[in-house]
Write a protein that holds these residues in place. Sequence first.
Motif, mmCIF file in Angstrom:
data_model
loop_
_atom_site.group_PDB
_atom_site.id
_atom_site.type_symbol
_atom_site.label_atom_id
_atom_site.label_comp_id
_atom_site.label_asym_id
_atom_site.label_seq_id
_atom_site.Cartn_x
_atom_site.Cartn_y
_atom_site.Cartn_z
ATOM 1 N N ILE A 1 0.829 -1.211 0.000
ATOM 2 C CA ILE A 1 0.000 0.000 0.000
ATOM 3 C C ILE A 1 0.865 1.264 0.000
ATOM 4 C CG2 ILE A 1 -1.673 1.308 1.346
ATOM 5 C CD1 ILE A 1 -2.821 -1.363 2.313
ATOM 6 N N LEU A 2 1.941 1.247 0.779
ATOM 7 C CA LEU A 2 2.766 2.445 0.909
ATOM 8 C C LEU A 2 3.710 2.665 -0.262
ATOM 9 C CD1 LEU A 2 3.706 2.289 4.700
ATOM 10 C CD2 LEU A 2 1.966 3.715 3.593
ATOM 11 N N THR A 3 3.928 1.670 -1.098
ATOM 12 C CA THR A 3 4.871 1.827 -2.219
ATOM 13 C C THR A 3 4.473 2.962 -3.163
ATOM 14 O OG1 THR A 3 5.574 -0.482 -2.100
ATOM 15 C CG2 THR A 3 5.915 0.671 -4.192
ATOM 16 N N PRO A 4 3.223 3.069 -3.638
ATOM 17 C CA PRO A 4 2.877 4.196 -4.523
ATOM 18 C C PRO A 4 3.022 5.554 -3.836
ATOM 19 C CG PRO A 4 1.219 2.462 -4.671
ATOM 20 C CD PRO A 4 2.087 2.146 -3.487
ATOM 21 N N VAL A 5 2.645 5.629 -2.544
ATOM 22 C CA VAL A 5 2.746 6.896 -1.823
ATOM 23 C C VAL A 5 4.201 7.355 -1.724
ATOM 24 C CG1 VAL A 5 2.259 8.075 0.338
ATOM 25 C CG2 VAL A 5 0.644 6.357 -0.537
ATOM 26 N N VAL A 6 5.081 6.425 -1.367
ATOM 27 C CA VAL A 6 6.501 6.772 -1.238
ATOM 28 C C VAL A 6 7.103 7.127 -2.595
ATOM 29 C CG1 VAL A 6 8.769 5.886 -0.573
ATOM 30 C CG2 VAL A 6 6.764 5.368 0.820
ATOM 31 N N ALA A 7 6.703 6.395 -3.625
ATOM 32 C CA ALA A 7 7.246 6.664 -4.957
ATOM 33 C C ALA A 7 6.830 8.052 -5.461
ATOM 34 C CB ALA A 7 6.784 5.589 -5.938
ATOM 35 N N LEU A 8 5.598 8.472 -5.153
ATOM 36 C CA LEU A 8 5.132 9.783 -5.609
ATOM 37 C C LEU A 8 5.759 10.916 -4.812
ATOM 38 C CD1 LEU A 8 1.341 9.041 -6.212
ATOM 39 C CD2 LEU A 8 3.136 9.301 -7.926
ATOM 40 N N ARG A 9 6.070 10.684 -3.549
ATOM 41 C CA ARG A 9 6.627 11.744 -2.698
ATOM 42 C C ARG A 9 8.149 11.800 -2.710
ATOM 43 N NH1 ARG A 9 2.949 11.803 2.855
ATOM 44 N NH2 ARG A 9 0.936 12.212 1.827
ATOM 45 N N THR A 10 8.807 10.851 -3.325
ATOM 46 C CA THR A 10 10.269 10.856 -3.358
ATOM 47 C C THR A 10 10.764 11.922 -4.327
ATOM 48 O OG1 THR A 10 10.331 8.492 -2.870
ATOM 49 C CG2 THR A 10 12.326 9.485 -3.828
ATOM 50 N N PRO A 11 11.577 12.873 -3.867
ATOM 51 C CA PRO A 11 12.087 13.900 -4.783
ATOM 52 C C PRO A 11 13.068 13.301 -5.785
ATOM 53 C CG PRO A 11 13.135 14.095 -2.641
ATOM 54 C CD PRO A 11 12.064 13.053 -2.499
ATOM 55 N N THR A 12 12.999 13.773 -6.993
ATOM 56 C CA THR A 12 13.879 13.295 -8.055
ATOM 57 C C THR A 12 14.654 14.468 -8.634
ATOM 58 O OG1 THR A 12 12.101 13.515 -9.695
ATOM 59 C CG2 THR A 12 12.383 11.364 -8.633
ATOM 60 N N ASP A 13 15.860 14.189 -9.086
ATOM 61 C CA ASP A 13 16.697 15.215 -9.689
ATOM 62 C C ASP A 13 17.632 14.530 -10.666
ATOM 63 O OD1 ASP A 13 18.007 17.461 -10.386
ATOM 64 O OD2 ASP A 13 18.678 18.012 -8.382
ATOM 65 N N ILE A 14 17.912 15.241 -11.763
ATOM 66 C CA ILE A 14 18.837 14.678 -12.746
ATOM 67 C C ILE A 14 20.221 14.535 -12.129
ATOM 68 C CG2 ILE A 14 19.899 15.041 -15.002
ATOM 69 C CD1 ILE A 14 17.429 16.556 -15.834
ATOM 70 N N PHE A 15 20.634 15.567 -11.403
ATOM 71 C CA PHE A 15 21.921 15.540 -10.713
ATOM 72 C C PHE A 15 21.657 15.605 -9.221
ATOM 73 C CE2 PHE A 15 22.707 17.542 -14.820
ATOM 74 C CZ PHE A 15 23.679 16.694 -15.322
ATOM 75 N N PRO A 16 21.780 14.519 -8.500
ATOM 76 C CA PRO A 16 21.505 14.543 -7.057
ATOM 77 C C PRO A 16 22.519 15.414 -6.331
ATOM 78 C CG PRO A 16 22.496 12.463 -7.686
ATOM 79 C CD PRO A 16 22.199 13.189 -8.961
ATOM 80 N N GLU A 17 22.143 15.851 -5.140
ATOM 81 C CA GLU A 17 23.014 16.691 -4.324
ATOM 82 C C GLU A 17 24.194 15.873 -3.815
ATOM 83 O OE1 GLU A 17 24.161 20.309 -2.806
ATOM 84 O OE2 GLU A 17 22.437 19.830 -4.083
ATOM 85 N N ILE A 18 25.390 16.307 -4.200
ATOM 86 C CA ILE A 18 26.616 15.620 -3.804
ATOM 87 C C ILE A 18 27.504 16.635 -3.097
ATOM 88 C CG2 ILE A 18 28.627 14.329 -4.589
ATOM 89 C CD1 ILE A 18 27.041 13.464 -7.016
ATOM 90 N N ASN A 19 27.994 16.261 -1.940
ATOM 91 C CA ASN A 19 28.835 17.158 -1.165
ATOM 92 C C ASN A 19 30.258 17.109 -1.712
ATOM 93 O OD1 ASN A 19 29.842 18.873 0.741
ATOM 94 N ND2 ASN A 19 29.906 17.349 2.372
ATOM 95 N N ILE A 20 30.586 18.040 -2.619
ATOM 96 C CA ILE A 20 31.914 18.115 -3.218
ATOM 97 C C ILE A 20 32.647 19.285 -2.572
ATOM 98 C CG2 ILE A 20 33.208 18.409 -5.360
ATOM 99 C CD1 ILE A 20 30.840 17.305 -6.862
ATOM 100 N N PRO A 21 33.712 19.035 -1.845
ATOM 101 C CA PRO A 21 34.381 20.111 -1.093
ATOM 102 C C PRO A 21 35.290 20.968 -1.971
ATOM 103 C CG PRO A 21 35.491 18.043 -0.695
ATOM 104 C CD PRO A 21 34.331 17.720 -1.583
ATOM 105 N N VAL A 22 34.707 21.703 -2.910
ATOM 106 C CA VAL A 22 35.470 22.569 -3.803
ATOM 107 C C VAL A 22 34.762 23.911 -3.885
ATOM 108 C CG1 VAL A 22 36.426 22.892 -6.112
ATOM 109 C CG2 VAL A 22 36.262 20.595 -5.151
ATOM 110 N N VAL A 23 35.526 24.997 -3.730
ATOM 111 C CA VAL A 23 35.003 26.354 -3.856
ATOM 112 C C VAL A 23 35.867 27.091 -4.869
ATOM 113 C CG1 VAL A 23 34.582 28.552 -2.679
ATOM 114 C CG2 VAL A 23 34.091 26.392 -1.509
ATOM 115 N N SER A 24 35.230 27.742 -5.832
ATOM 116 C CA SER A 24 35.942 28.473 -6.876
ATOM 117 C C SER A 24 35.813 29.970 -6.640
ATOM 118 C CB SER A 24 35.392 28.116 -8.261
ATOM 119 O OG SER A 24 35.574 26.741 -8.536
ATOM 120 N N ILE A 25 36.917 30.686 -6.856
ATOM 121 C CA ILE A 25 36.956 32.143 -6.743
ATOM 122 C C ILE A 25 37.338 32.691 -8.116
ATOM 123 C CG2 ILE A 25 37.910 34.110 -5.499
ATOM 124 C CD1 ILE A 25 38.792 32.167 -3.323
#
Length: 247
Positions: free
Chosen positions: A23-47
Motif C-alpha cells: 500500500i505504501l509503495t505508490p505513496v513513497v514513490a510519488l513523494r520521493t524527490p527526483t533530480d537529474i543531478f543529485p546533491e553531492i557534497n563536493i568540497p570545492v570552492v571556486s573564486i
Amino acid sequence: MWIVALALRRPYTFVVMALLILILTPVVALRTPTDIFPEINIPVVSIVWNYQGLSPKEMSDRIVSTTERGLTTLVNDIDHIDSQSLSGVAVVKVYFRPTANIPTALAQVTAVSQTFLRFLPPGSTPPLVIQYTASSVPILQVGLSSKTLPEQQLNDLALNFVRTQLITVEGAAVPYPYGGKSRLVSVDLDTAAMQAKHLTPVDVVNAITAQNLILPSGTAKIGERDPHLAVACVAGLPGRGNCHRPS
C-alpha cells in the motif's frame, strides 16, 4: 534460516507487513524527490577574479599569488589549491578535506576575498565565489542575436531584461551573461593642446572619474511646495568644473 521459522510462527504479522509495503509503495514513490543531478557534497570552492586589461602573467603575480597566500593563512581545512590565469580573468579553486564544513568554508572564503581588495591593484572588483556541485551543471543556454542591434545593446538586454525574468523560475540559477561587448566610452586626447594647457592624461582620467557628482543638500520651502534639492557637479578639466543646484 531464523527468519523462515519466525514467519511460520507468526504468519499474520508477515501478511500485514507485506500489505503495508504494497500500500505504501505508490505513496513513497510519488513523494520521493527526483533530480537529474543529485546533491553531492563536493568540497570545492571556486573564486573568479575579473580585471579587464591585465595579462595572464599580471593576473597571476598581482591577484592569484596574493589570494593563495591569504587563503592558506586564514581559511581552515584546505587540502590544496589550483589556479588558472587568463587575460583579464583568474580562477582559483580551493579543495577542502572531506571532513570540512562546506558552509563554514564558503563563508570564510567570501569574507577573506573581500579583504583582499585592499591589497590588489586599484579598480579591482569583488570576486565571484562559487561552490561546485553536480547540480550546478548548466542544462539550458539562451543565446541572443540580432541583425540590427549592436552587441552593446544586446548585452544590456540580456543583463537587465532577459536575466531578470529567468531568475524568477523556481530552482533556476542564472549567471551573468557572457560574450558580446560592454558599453564603453573612449576619449581621444589632443596631446599638443594638453601640453599647451599643462595637462596630463591623468588629469583627464580624474575629471571623467569625478563627473556627474550628486550631493544631497536638503529641502527648500518655495510657496506651497517643499522640494528636495541636490547639488550636481559636472566635472571638467581643472578650473572648468560646473556645479549647479537644481530645484
